[in-house]
Design a protein around this motif. Structure first.
Motif, PDB file in Angstrom:
ATOM      1  N   MET A 126      -3.766  13.861  -3.530  1.00 27.38           N
ATOM      2  CA  MET A 126      -4.144  12.817  -2.581  1.00 27.38           C
ATOM      3  C   MET A 126      -3.319  12.886  -1.295  1.00 27.38           C
ATOM      4  O   MET A 126      -2.213  13.410  -1.258  1.00 27.38           O
ATOM      5  CB  MET A 126      -3.997  11.439  -3.229  1.00 27.38           C
ATOM      6  CG  MET A 126      -2.591  11.032  -3.558  1.00 27.38           C
ATOM      7  SD  MET A 126      -2.567   9.432  -4.421  1.00 27.38           S
ATOM      8  CE  MET A 126      -0.792   9.144  -4.541  1.00 27.38           C
ATOM      9  N   ARG A 127      -3.924  12.330  -0.253  1.00 23.11           N
ATOM     10  CA  ARG A 127      -3.276  12.244   1.052  1.00 23.11           C
ATOM     11  C   ARG A 127      -3.532  10.850   1.609  1.00 23.11           C
ATOM     12  O   ARG A 127      -4.456  10.156   1.184  1.00 23.11           O
ATOM     13  CB  ARG A 127      -3.838  13.305   1.995  1.00 23.11           C
ATOM     14  CG  ARG A 127      -5.342  13.180   2.218  1.00 23.11           C
ATOM     15  CD  ARG A 127      -5.859  14.190   3.217  1.00 23.11           C
ATOM     16  NE  ARG A 127      -7.314  14.190   3.308  1.00 23.11           N
ATOM     17  CZ  ARG A 127      -8.033  13.317   4.006  1.00 23.11           C
ATOM     18  NH1 ARG A 127      -7.416  12.335   4.671  1.00 23.11           N
ATOM     19  NH2 ARG A 127      -9.350  13.401   4.038  1.00 23.11           N
ATOM     20  N   PRO A 128      -2.749  10.437   2.602  1.00 22.04           N
ATOM     21  CA  PRO A 128      -3.007   9.123   3.212  1.00 22.04           C
ATOM     22  C   PRO A 128      -4.336   9.136   3.959  1.00 22.04           C
ATOM     23  O   PRO A 128      -4.721  10.175   4.531  1.00 22.04           O
ATOM     24  CB  PRO A 128      -1.831   8.953   4.183  1.00 22.04           C
ATOM     25  CG  PRO A 128      -0.803   9.931   3.731  1.00 22.04           C
ATOM     26  CD  PRO A 128      -1.557  11.083   3.143  1.00 22.04           C
ATOM     27  N   PRO A 129      -5.059   8.030   3.974  1.00 24.84           N
ATOM     28  CA  PRO A 129      -6.298   7.976   4.756  1.00 24.84           C
ATOM     29  C   PRO A 129      -5.988   7.996   6.245  1.00 24.84           C
ATOM     30  O   PRO A 129      -4.869   7.667   6.663  1.00 24.84           O
ATOM     31  CB  PRO A 129      -6.929   6.647   4.331  1.00 24.84           C
ATOM     32  CG  PRO A 129      -5.770   5.815   3.889  1.00 24.84           C
ATOM     33  CD  PRO A 129      -4.789   6.768   3.277  1.00 24.84           C
ATOM     34  N   ALA A 130      -6.960   8.390   7.050  1.00 23.98           N
ATOM     35  CA  ALA A 130      -6.760   8.410   8.505  1.00 23.98           C
ATOM     36  C   ALA A 130      -6.454   7.021   9.037  1.00 23.98           C
ATOM     37  O   ALA A 130      -5.738   6.855  10.025  1.00 23.98           O
ATOM     38  CB  ALA A 130      -8.000   8.981   9.192  1.00 23.98           C
ATOM     39  N   GLY A 131      -6.997   6.019   8.373  1.00 24.39           N
ATOM     40  CA  GLY A 131      -6.761   4.640   8.773  1.00 24.39           C
ATOM     41  C   GLY A 131      -7.176   3.703   7.667  1.00 24.39           C
ATOM     42  O   GLY A 131      -7.934   4.082   6.772  1.00 24.39           O
ATOM     43  N   VAL A 132      -6.685   2.479   7.710  1.00 20.12           N
ATOM     44  CA  VAL A 132      -7.019   1.449   6.722  1.00 20.12           C
ATOM     45  C   VAL A 132      -7.365   0.174   7.477  1.00 20.12           C
ATOM     46  O   VAL A 132      -6.696  -0.181   8.457  1.00 20.12           O
ATOM     47  CB  VAL A 132      -5.833   1.191   5.772  1.00 20.12           C
ATOM     48  CG1 VAL A 132      -6.157   0.042   4.816  1.00 20.12           C
ATOM     49  CG2 VAL A 132      -5.490   2.448   4.980  1.00 20.12           C
ATOM     50  N   LEU A 133      -8.402  -0.512   7.033  1.00 22.52           N
ATOM     51  CA  LEU A 133      -8.850  -1.735   7.687  1.00 22.52           C
ATOM     52  C   LEU A 133      -8.578  -2.953   6.809  1.00 22.52           C
ATOM     53  O   LEU A 133      -9.020  -2.992   5.659  1.00 22.52           O
ATOM     54  CB  LEU A 133     -10.348  -1.654   7.982  1.00 22.52           C
ATOM     55  CG  LEU A 133     -10.807  -0.516   8.901  1.00 22.52           C
ATOM     56  CD1 LEU A 133     -12.334  -0.469   8.947  1.00 22.52           C
ATOM     57  CD2 LEU A 133     -10.229  -0.685  10.297  1.00 22.52           C
ATOM     58  N   THR A 137     -12.550  10.191  11.393  1.00 21.54           N
ATOM     59  CA  THR A 137     -13.344   9.953  10.185  1.00 21.54           C
ATOM     60  C   THR A 137     -14.493   9.018  10.492  1.00 21.54           C
ATOM     61  O   THR A 137     -14.464   8.281  11.495  1.00 21.54           O
ATOM     62  CB  THR A 137     -12.459   9.343   9.079  1.00 21.54           C
ATOM     63  OG1 THR A 137     -13.233   9.171   7.888  1.00 21.54           O
ATOM     64  CG2 THR A 137     -11.898   7.987   9.498  1.00 21.54           C
ATOM     65  N   ASN A 138     -15.521   9.028   9.650  1.00 21.01           N
ATOM     66  CA  ASN A 138     -16.638   8.091   9.815  1.00 21.01           C
ATOM     67  C   ASN A 138     -16.684   7.059   8.704  1.00 21.01           C
ATOM     68  O   ASN A 138     -17.661   6.330   8.556  1.00 21.01           O
ATOM     69  CB  ASN A 138     -17.972   8.853   9.881  1.00 21.01           C
ATOM     70  CG  ASN A 138     -18.258   9.640   8.623  1.00 21.01           C
ATOM     71  OD1 ASN A 138     -17.495   9.588   7.651  1.00 21.01           O
ATOM     72  ND2 ASN A 138     -19.354  10.377   8.616  1.00 21.01           N
ATOM     73  N   ILE A 139     -15.601   6.991   7.922  1.00 21.42           N
ATOM     74  CA  ILE A 139     -15.516   6.010   6.846  1.00 21.42           C
ATOM     75  C   ILE A 139     -14.047   5.673   6.605  1.00 21.42           C
ATOM     76  O   ILE A 139     -13.209   6.567   6.575  1.00 21.42           O
ATOM     77  CB  ILE A 139     -16.189   6.543   5.560  1.00 21.42           C
ATOM     78  CG1 ILE A 139     -16.149   5.508   4.452  1.00 21.42           C
ATOM     79  CG2 ILE A 139     -15.557   7.841   5.115  1.00 21.42           C
ATOM     80  CD1 ILE A 139     -16.978   5.908   3.234  1.00 21.42           C
ATOM     81  N   MET A 140     -13.754   4.368   6.471  1.00 24.86           N
ATOM     82  CA  MET A 140     -12.368   3.959   6.242  1.00 24.86           C
ATOM     83  C   MET A 140     -12.288   2.969   5.076  1.00 24.86           C
ATOM     84  O   MET A 140     -13.188   2.134   4.902  1.00 24.86           O
ATOM     85  CB  MET A 140     -11.781   3.317   7.494  1.00 24.86           C
ATOM     86  CG  MET A 140     -11.192   4.312   8.473  1.00 24.86           C
ATOM     87  SD  MET A 140     -10.073   3.528   9.667  1.00 24.86           S
ATOM     88  CE  MET A 140     -11.238   3.062  10.936  1.00 24.86           C
ATOM     89  N   PRO A 141     -11.210   3.052   4.298  1.00 22.90           N
ATOM     90  CA  PRO A 141     -11.022   2.097   3.211  1.00 22.90           C
ATOM     91  C   PRO A 141     -10.691   0.709   3.746  1.00 22.90           C
ATOM     92  O   PRO A 141     -10.085   0.568   4.815  1.00 22.90           O
ATOM     93  CB  PRO A 141      -9.845   2.680   2.421  1.00 22.90           C
ATOM     94  CG  PRO A 141      -9.117   3.538   3.399  1.00 22.90           C
ATOM     95  CD  PRO A 141     -10.149   4.067   4.333  1.00 22.90           C
TER      96      PRO A 141
END
Length: 282
Positions: free
Chosen positions: A183-190, A208-212
């Motif tokens: 695993m890696r960190p997501p590009a961003g978190v909302l 990215t086109n999808i964020m957690p």
């Protein structure tokens, strides 16, 4: 007459967005009558493509069985968007008739204001524990062919987001390898409470086109798609005040829409008269 019904079904099945635009111009009674006589699998995409308030009015005009059939055939996000515009106690009645998973997700999302990220988060994502092996994670992906699974989300025992694993990485890894090592960190978190306008300005959309989406304490609740965010903001800011000519300009000739509208009205003409919805029937 049977041919008109067949043509109507073929049109709404092949062009749900176009059909939605036409149906939004009909009376609620006429539109509801058409939905009643269409299979849920064909009608649901049309309902999803309609403006949420218009779709909700049609749901209210239908009996519980027909309304639940349509809601069950749509995605959770679309169902929630429509249910936001259904008044109580009918909203609760419809939610209670959904599957347990969909009902729980609907109640959760309906708890967030509709101008925040949480209201539009998609809970249908593949989520696994950090100690999950690659082979097991791939089995989860293959077992959910209907989900967009370019990435899977890794959480701990408290559902806190730990990282993400791309599908390509998963496919290349040995089946016994733990996701914690991949695993890696997501590009961003909302955050769930972030306003949609703030989410749109997040710099991670360049990557990215999808964020957690997470609640307090980084508890994962779902994902937000860039396309859904853009669609929601567009609807909210436009107010849907465009005239038909402005909205359809550059898409199709006006004569085509006259033909489409006529086709749907022919389909309605062969249906039994719609009965008015009385207050006691809701």
């Amino acid at each position: 007459m049977a041919e008109a019904g067949t043509l109507t079904l073929a049109f709404v099945s092949s062009h749900p967005v176009d059909a939605a635009k036409v149906l939004e111009r009909l009376s609620v009674a006429d539109a509801a009558a058409l939905f009643t006589n269409l299979p849920a699998r064909a009608a649901a995409p049309v309902l999803e493509a309609m403006l949420s308030p218009a779709a909700a009015r049609i749901l209210v005009a239908l009996d519980d069985q027909a309304a639940l059939g349509l809601l069950s055939a749509t995605g959770v996000q679309s169902a929630v968007a429509m249910l936001r515009h259904v008044r109580e106690p009918r909203r609760t009645t419809l939610i209670e008739g959904l599957s347990t998973t969909t009902a729980l997700a609907s109640r959760m999302l309906l708890g967030y204001p509709d101008d925040t990220v949480g209201a539009w988060a998609d809970p249908e994502a593949i989520v696994v524990g950090s100690d999950t092996a690659t082979g097991e994670a791939l089995a989860r992906v293959r077992g959910n062919p209907g989900l967009e699974a370019n990435e899977i989300y890794v959480v701990d025992e408290s559902q806190r987001l730990q990282g993400i694993v791309g599908l390509q990485v998963l496919l290349r890894a040995h089946e016994t390898m733990s996701l914690a090592a991949l695993m890696r960190p997501p590009a961003g978190v909302l955050p769930v409470a972030m306003p949609l306008s703030g989410a749109a300005a997040h710099p991670a959309w360049k990557q990215t086109n999808i964020m957690p989406v997470v609640e307090r304490g980084d508890r994962f609740i779902g994902v937000l798609h860039a396309a859904k965010l853009a669609e929601t903001l567009s609807r909210g800011h436009s107010g849907h005040t465009d005239t038909p000519d402005e909205t359809l300009s550059g898409m199709l000739a006006r004569g085509y829409w006259d033909t489409v509208s006529g086709l749907l009205r022919v389909g309605l003409a062969v249906l039994p008269p719609a009965q008015p919805v009385l207050p006691g029937d809701k």
